[in-house]
Design an enzyme around this catalytic site. Structure first.
Site, mmCIF file in Angstrom:
data_model
loop_
_atom_site.group_PDB
_atom_site.id
_atom_site.type_symbol
_atom_site.label_atom_id
_atom_site.label_comp_id
_atom_site.label_asym_id
_atom_site.label_seq_id
_atom_site.Cartn_x
_atom_site.Cartn_y
_atom_site.Cartn_z
ATOM 1 N N ASP A 176 -8.907 41.360 42.520
ATOM 2 C CA ASP A 176 -6.598 41.713 42.606
ATOM 3 C C ASP A 176 -5.874 41.405 41.763
ATOM 4 O O ASP A 176 -5.573 41.723 41.233
ATOM 5 C CB ASP A 176 -6.337 41.465 44.043
ATOM 6 C CG ASP A 176 -6.882 41.214 44.971
ATOM 7 O OD1 ASP A 176 -7.108 42.981 45.231
ATOM 8 O OD2 ASP A 176 -6.905 41.133 45.847
ATOM 9 N N PRO A 191 2.082 33.681 51.980
ATOM 10 C CA PRO A 191 1.108 33.417 52.976
ATOM 11 C C PRO A 191 -0.023 33.058 52.341
ATOM 12 O O PRO A 191 -0.520 34.236 51.486
ATOM 13 C CB PRO A 191 1.205 33.709 53.688
ATOM 14 C CG PRO A 191 2.191 34.706 54.135
ATOM 15 C CD PRO A 191 2.430 34.791 52.603
ATOM 16 N N VAL A 192 -0.645 31.752 52.488
ATOM 17 C CA VAL A 192 -2.187 31.754 51.137
ATOM 18 C C VAL A 192 -3.411 31.967 52.221
ATOM 19 O O VAL A 192 -3.537 32.249 53.334
ATOM 20 C CB VAL A 192 -2.692 30.237 51.144
ATOM 21 C CG1 VAL A 192 -3.659 29.725 50.708
ATOM 22 C CG2 VAL A 192 -0.915 29.025 50.336
ATOM 23 N N ALA A 193 -4.481 33.022 51.190
ATOM 24 C CA ALA A 193 -5.397 32.999 51.952
ATOM 25 C C ALA A 193 -4.917 34.124 53.128
ATOM 26 O O ALA A 193 -5.330 33.718 54.001
ATOM 27 C CB ALA A 193 -6.799 32.570 52.748
ATOM 28 N N SER A 194 -4.568 34.764 52.850
ATOM 29 C CA SER A 194 -3.792 36.080 54.238
ATOM 30 C C SER A 194 -4.394 37.329 54.019
ATOM 31 O O SER A 194 -3.442 38.748 54.188
ATOM 32 C CB SER A 194 -2.487 35.688 54.450
ATOM 33 O OG SER A 194 -1.817 34.805 54.543
ATOM 34 N N LYS A 219 0.679 41.423 47.432
ATOM 35 C CA LYS A 219 0.538 43.137 47.669
ATOM 36 C C LYS A 219 0.003 42.866 48.888
ATOM 37 O O LYS A 219 -0.544 42.441 48.990
ATOM 38 C CB LYS A 219 -0.880 43.349 46.310
ATOM 39 C CG LYS A 219 -2.357 43.142 46.572
ATOM 40 C CD LYS A 219 -3.229 43.590 47.328
ATOM 41 C CE LYS A 219 -4.098 42.479 47.962
ATOM 42 N NZ LYS A 219 -4.974 43.013 49.505
ATOM 43 N N LEU A 270 -2.764 38.775 50.991
ATOM 44 C CA LEU A 270 -2.027 39.266 50.244
ATOM 45 C C LEU A 270 -1.835 39.029 48.505
ATOM 46 O O LEU A 270 -0.724 39.207 47.695
ATOM 47 C CB LEU A 270 -0.279 38.656 50.531
ATOM 48 C CG LEU A 270 0.058 39.203 52.162
ATOM 49 C CD1 LEU A 270 0.664 38.010 53.116
ATOM 50 C CD2 LEU A 270 0.466 40.218 52.878
ATOM 51 N N ALA A 271 -3.042 38.598 48.104
ATOM 52 C CA ALA A 271 -3.645 38.000 47.131
ATOM 53 C C ALA A 271 -2.793 37.254 46.184
ATOM 54 O O ALA A 271 -2.225 37.179 45.257
ATOM 55 C CB ALA A 271 -3.061 40.016 46.149
ATOM 56 N N GLY A 272 -1.822 36.399 47.163
ATOM 57 C CA GLY A 272 -0.906 34.976 46.124
ATOM 58 C C GLY A 272 -1.012 34.357 45.311
ATOM 59 O O GLY A 272 -1.050 34.013 44.588
ATOM 60 N N GLY A 273 -2.920 33.831 46.093
ATOM 61 C CA GLY A 273 -3.448 33.595 44.012
ATOM 62 C C GLY A 273 -3.790 34.207 42.878
ATOM 63 O O GLY A 273 -3.462 33.607 42.248
HETATM 64 O O1 C5P Z 1 -13.189 39.652 43.487
HETATM 65 P P1 C5P Z 1 -12.976 38.287 43.979
HETATM 66 O O2 C5P Z 1 -13.308 36.822 43.747
HETATM 67 O O3 C5P Z 1 -11.261 37.906 44.324
HETATM 68 O O4 C5P Z 1 -13.401 39.044 45.430
HETATM 69 C C1 C5P Z 1 -13.523 37.212 46.639
HETATM 70 C C2 C5P Z 1 -14.709 37.854 47.559
HETATM 71 O O5 C5P Z 1 -14.774 39.346 47.908
HETATM 72 C C3 C5P Z 1 -15.849 38.020 46.316
HETATM 73 O O6 C5P Z 1 -16.901 36.623 45.925
HETATM 74 C C4 C5P Z 1 -17.414 39.210 47.020
HETATM 75 O O7 C5P Z 1 -17.825 38.626 48.047
HETATM 76 C C5 C5P Z 1 -15.881 39.544 47.926
HETATM 77 N N1 C5P Z 1 -15.757 41.889 47.035
HETATM 78 C C6 C5P Z 1 -16.482 42.501 47.225
HETATM 79 N N2 C5P Z 1 -16.178 43.853 46.293
HETATM 80 C C7 C5P Z 1 -14.869 43.584 46.456
HETATM 81 C C8 C5P Z 1 -14.086 42.486 45.665
HETATM 82 C C9 C5P Z 1 -14.363 41.417 46.886
HETATM 83 O O8 C5P Z 1 -17.250 42.072 47.399
HETATM 84 N N3 C5P Z 1 -15.001 45.024 45.492
#
Ligand code: C5P
Length: 300
Positions: free
Chosen positions: A139, A97-100, A15, A102-105
Site C-alpha cells: 500500500d 485507527p491501527v491495523a484497521s 486510504k 486503512l493503511a495507517g502504517g
Molecule cells: O505488502 P504488505 O506487507 O502490506 O502485505 C501484508 C500481507 O498481506 C502480505 O504478507 C500478504 O500475506 C498479504 N497480501 C497479499 N497480496 C497482496 C497484498 C498483501 O497476499 N496483494
C-alpha cells in the site's frame, strides 16, 4: 533545536478501498488484485527532525517504536540505498485507527519517504519514491501519491484516476479490534475462495460510477473480496456493516482487510447523521471523512 537541525511536518492520509477484487494467487505468496483506492482527510501527522540515530515517538500503545515499524524501515531503506549514515527522530500523531484496513502504517512510511527526500535533499521523483515504497509494503506506493487510483499487481501498479469531488463517508470500526492483513489473504487462499467466484459488479462498473462522482451510483458497485473471510470470523464487523445500512448509509463495505467499514453518505450532513446514530454504541468508533486529492501533504 541545534543550528543546522531540520524539522518537517507532513500529513499522511488514510486510504479506503472502494473496490478490491482478488484475481490470482501468486507463487510469491501475494495475490494479484484489482483495486480502486481513495485517500481520506482522516490523517496522521508525521514530524521528522534530523538526528544522529533513528527513533520513534508515538503515544498510541499499538504503534511499535522500533525497527518493526514500517516508518523506521523506510529510514533504513533510504539510508542504505543512498549511503546516508545519520537518522531521523519520527513523531507520529496517530489519528488513523491501527491495523484497521486503512493503511495507517503505510501512510506513515510514505510520509517518511517524502520527508527524507526533502530533509536529505535527495531529489527523487514521486515514481522513485514509489519504487522504494513498494519494497516496504503493497500500500505504500499509493500512500505516496494518494488521491483516487486504480491499483493492480499486488497493489503497487497504479493508474491515477480523476480526483473525486467531495465524497462523504463514515469510517467506523469496533473499538479494540484489529485484523491481520496476512491472515485475511492467507485464509482466502486456504479456503480456495478464488475458485468459488461469486457474481459481483466488475471494476469497469466502478470506474464508470466514479466518472459520475455521484455517491448513489458508487454505492451499488462497492466490492471487497476479503469480506468473504473477515465477516464470517468477526460477526461484529458484519453487524457493523448491517448497522451502517440500517441507520441510512447508501451502502456499507469493509475497507481492505478490515475491520474498518465505510458507510457511503449523500453529503456531509448525511454523514454526520450516520455518525450520530452510531454514537449510541460505545463499542463503535466512527469518523466522518471526505475524499482527499493527495496522499502526503507537507505542512511546514
Ligand atoms: O505488502 P504488505 O506487507 O502490506 O502485505 C501484508 C500481507 O498481506 C502480505 O504478507 C500478504 O500475506 C498479504 N497480501 C497479499 N497480496 C497482496 C497484498 C498483501 O497476499 N496483494
Amino acid at each position: 533545536m541545534n543550528p543546522g537541525m531540520k524539522r518537517l511536518s507532513l500529513r499522511a492520509a488514510a486510504k479506503v478501498n472502494l473496490f478490491l477484487e482478488i484475481t490470482a494467487d501468486r507463487p510469491d505468496g501475494y495475490h494479484d488484485l484489482v483495486m480502486v483506492l481513495q485517500s481520506l482527510d482522516l490523517a496522521d501527522t508525521v514530524s521528522l527532525v534530523s538526528a544522529r540515530t533513528t527513533s520513534i515517538v508515538c503515544s498510541h500503545p499499538l504503534v511499535p517504536r522500533d525497527a518493526s515499524n514500517l516508518a523506521w524501515r523506510a529510514v533504513e531503506l533510504v539510508g542504505r540505498t543512498y549511503g546516508i549514515g545519520t537518522g531521523v527522530e519520527i513523531t507520529i500523531d496517530k489519528r488513523i485507527p491501527v491495523a484497521s484496513g486503512l493503511a495507517g502504517g503505510s501512510a506513515d512510511a510514505a510520509a517518511v519517504l517524502v520527508g527524507l527526500n526533502i530533509l536529505w535533499e535527495l531529489g527523487l521523483t514521486q515514481e522513485e519514491l514509489q519504487v522504494l515504497g513498494a519494497a516496504l509494503g503493497s500500500d505504500v506506493p499509493f500512500c505516496v501519491s494518494g488521491g483516487t487510483a486504480l491499483a493492480m499487481g499486488r497493489g503497487e501498479r497504479l493508474t491515477p484516476l480523476p480526483a473525486l469531488r467531495s465524497l462523504y463517508l463514515v469510517v467506523a470500526k469496533p473499538v479494540d479490534l484489529q485484523v491481520s492483513t496476512a491472515w485475511a489473504y492467507q485464509t482466502f487462499r486456504t479456503r480456495r475462495l478464488l475458485t468459488q467466484s461469486i457474481a459481483h459488479a466488475p471494476s469497469s462498473e466502478m470506474l464508470a460510477a466514479l466518472t459520475t462522482g455521484d455517491p448513489a451510483h458508487i454505492a451499488p458497485v462497492l466490492y471487497n473480496d476479503l469480506e468473504r473471510v473477515v465477516l464470517d470470523t468477526y460477526p461484529e464487523v458484519k453487524a457493523l456493516r448491517e448497522r451502517l445500512v440500517s441507520v441510512g448509509a447508501l451502502a456499507a463495505m469493509m475497507s481492505g482487510s478490515g475491520p474498518a467499514v465505510l458507510g457511503l453518505a449523500a453529503d456531509r450532513a448525511h454523514a454526520e447523521q450516520i455518525k450520530i446514530a452510531l454514537a449510541t454504541d460505545p463499542q463503535i468508533e466512527a469518523h466522518v471523512c471526505t475524499s482527499e486529492p493527495a496522499g502526503i501533504v507537507l505542512e511546514k
